[in-house]
Design a protein around this motif. Structure first.
Motif, mmCIF file in Angstrom:
data_model
loop_
_atom_site.group_PDB
_atom_site.id
_atom_site.type_symbol
_atom_site.label_atom_id
_atom_site.label_comp_id
_atom_site.label_asym_id
_atom_site.label_seq_id
_atom_site.Cartn_x
_atom_site.Cartn_y
_atom_site.Cartn_z
ATOM 1 N N LYS A 86 -4.309 18.223 -3.816
ATOM 2 C CA LYS A 86 -3.931 16.833 -3.520
ATOM 3 C C LYS A 86 -3.242 16.757 -2.162
ATOM 4 O O LYS A 86 -3.327 15.748 -1.474
ATOM 5 C CB LYS A 86 -3.004 16.288 -4.600
ATOM 6 N N THR A 87 -2.536 17.827 -1.788
ATOM 7 C CA THR A 87 -1.847 17.874 -0.500
ATOM 8 C C THR A 87 -1.910 19.288 0.063
ATOM 9 O O THR A 87 -2.107 20.254 -0.675
ATOM 10 C CB THR A 87 -0.358 17.477 -0.610
ATOM 11 N N ASN A 97 -2.015 14.361 2.747
ATOM 12 C CA ASN A 97 -2.742 14.024 1.524
ATOM 13 C C ASN A 97 -4.227 14.305 1.704
ATOM 14 O O ASN A 97 -4.801 13.990 2.750
ATOM 15 C CB ASN A 97 -2.537 12.553 1.161
ATOM 16 N N ILE A 98 -4.836 14.860 0.662
ATOM 17 C CA ILE A 98 -6.270 15.153 0.651
ATOM 18 C C ILE A 98 -6.887 14.349 -0.492
ATOM 19 O O ILE A 98 -6.349 14.327 -1.595
ATOM 20 C CB ILE A 98 -6.525 16.663 0.397
ATOM 21 N N ASN A 99 -8.023 13.716 -0.229
ATOM 22 C CA ASN A 99 -8.719 12.961 -1.261
ATOM 23 C C ASN A 99 -10.220 13.221 -1.128
ATOM 24 O O ASN A 99 -10.830 12.828 -0.140
ATOM 25 C CB ASN A 99 -8.421 11.463 -1.129
ATOM 26 N N CYS A 100 -10.763 13.879 -2.128
ATOM 27 C CA CYS A 100 -12.203 14.160 -2.126
ATOM 28 C C CYS A 100 -12.904 13.425 -3.263
ATOM 29 O O CYS A 100 -13.995 13.812 -3.686
ATOM 30 C CB CYS A 100 -12.443 15.670 -2.238
ATOM 31 N N THR A 101 -12.281 12.352 -3.780
ATOM 32 C CA THR A 101 -12.859 11.594 -4.886
ATOM 33 C C THR A 101 -14.129 10.869 -4.452
ATOM 34 O O THR A 101 -15.171 11.004 -5.073
ATOM 35 C CB THR A 101 -11.840 10.565 -5.429
ATOM 36 N N ASN A 102 -14.020 10.071 -3.407
ATOM 37 C CA ASN A 102 -15.179 9.355 -2.857
ATOM 38 C C ASN A 102 -15.338 9.780 -1.414
ATOM 39 O O ASN A 102 -14.768 9.172 -0.520
ATOM 40 C CB ASN A 102 -14.967 7.834 -2.928
ATOM 41 N N GLU A 105 -11.481 12.609 2.540
ATOM 42 C CA GLU A 105 -10.478 11.969 3.382
ATOM 43 C C GLU A 105 -9.241 12.844 3.519
ATOM 44 O O GLU A 105 -8.841 13.527 2.575
ATOM 45 C CB GLU A 105 -10.071 10.609 2.812
ATOM 46 N N LYS A 107 -5.439 12.246 4.679
ATOM 47 C CA LYS A 107 -4.476 11.168 4.923
ATOM 48 C C LYS A 107 -5.262 9.864 5.079
ATOM 49 O O LYS A 107 -5.922 9.451 4.149
ATOM 50 C CB LYS A 107 -3.562 11.452 6.109
ATOM 51 N N ASN A 108 -5.234 9.231 6.244
ATOM 52 C CA ASN A 108 -5.939 7.951 6.427
ATOM 53 C C ASN A 108 -7.224 8.114 7.234
ATOM 54 O O ASN A 108 -7.776 7.143 7.709
ATOM 55 C CB ASN A 108 -5.022 6.936 7.111
ATOM 56 N N THR A 110 -11.241 9.707 7.688
ATOM 57 C CA THR A 110 -12.452 10.171 7.012
ATOM 58 C C THR A 110 -12.978 11.393 7.744
ATOM 59 O O THR A 110 -13.023 11.420 8.975
ATOM 60 C CB THR A 110 -13.519 9.058 7.022
#
Length: 133
Positions: A86-87, A97-102, A105, A107-108, A110
């Motif tokens: 997650k981080t 922050n890391i986001n690989c849901t969609n 990404e 942080k902010n 892509t």
């Protein structure tokens, strides 16, 4: 295989990043054995900053170095590795922050191109300059 700096220098889309790394005296660090994970803003990402920001940063080396080291994480983390987190903590010391849901990404920003392997780590190309806080 080329190192992180060699790859950045060879790509026209990283000319602003290369200039910033040179100004901040981080070339030797990013040519060292690492390994490093670099979230590399392309020229278009730097162009999205408010007018005059790049020039101001190029004249404020400590602040520039802090922002650039926020884009670097110790270790070689491929997209598959980052998807499990997650981080991550940057070399600068702040979390990202890391986001690989969609998609993918950071942080902010892509990730436009992931898993560009280098001799001393990996580069993930991002569409925005990420800032602490």
């Amino acid at each position: 295989m080329a190192d992180i700096i060699d790859i950045a220098v060879s790509a026209d889309s990283f000319s602003t990043l290369v200039q910033a790394v040179q100004t901040a005296n981080l070339v030797e660090t990013l040519k060292s054995t690492g390994p490093f994970t670099v979230f590399a803003p392309n020229n278009e990402a730097f162009a999205k900053l408010p007018p005059g920001t790049i020039q101001t940063l190029l004249q404020n080396t400590p602040q520039l170095a802090r922002i650039l080291t926020y884009h670097v994480v110790p270790g070689k983390l491929m997209q598959a590795d980052l998807a499990k987190l997650k981080t991550v903590t940057s070399v600068e010391g702040s979390t990202i922050n890391i986001n690989c849901t969609n998609g993918f990404e950071v942080k902010n920003a892509t990730v436009l191109a992931a898993d560009i392997e280098a001799d001393n780590g990996v580069i993930h190309v991002i569409d925005k300059v990420i800032l602490m806080g």
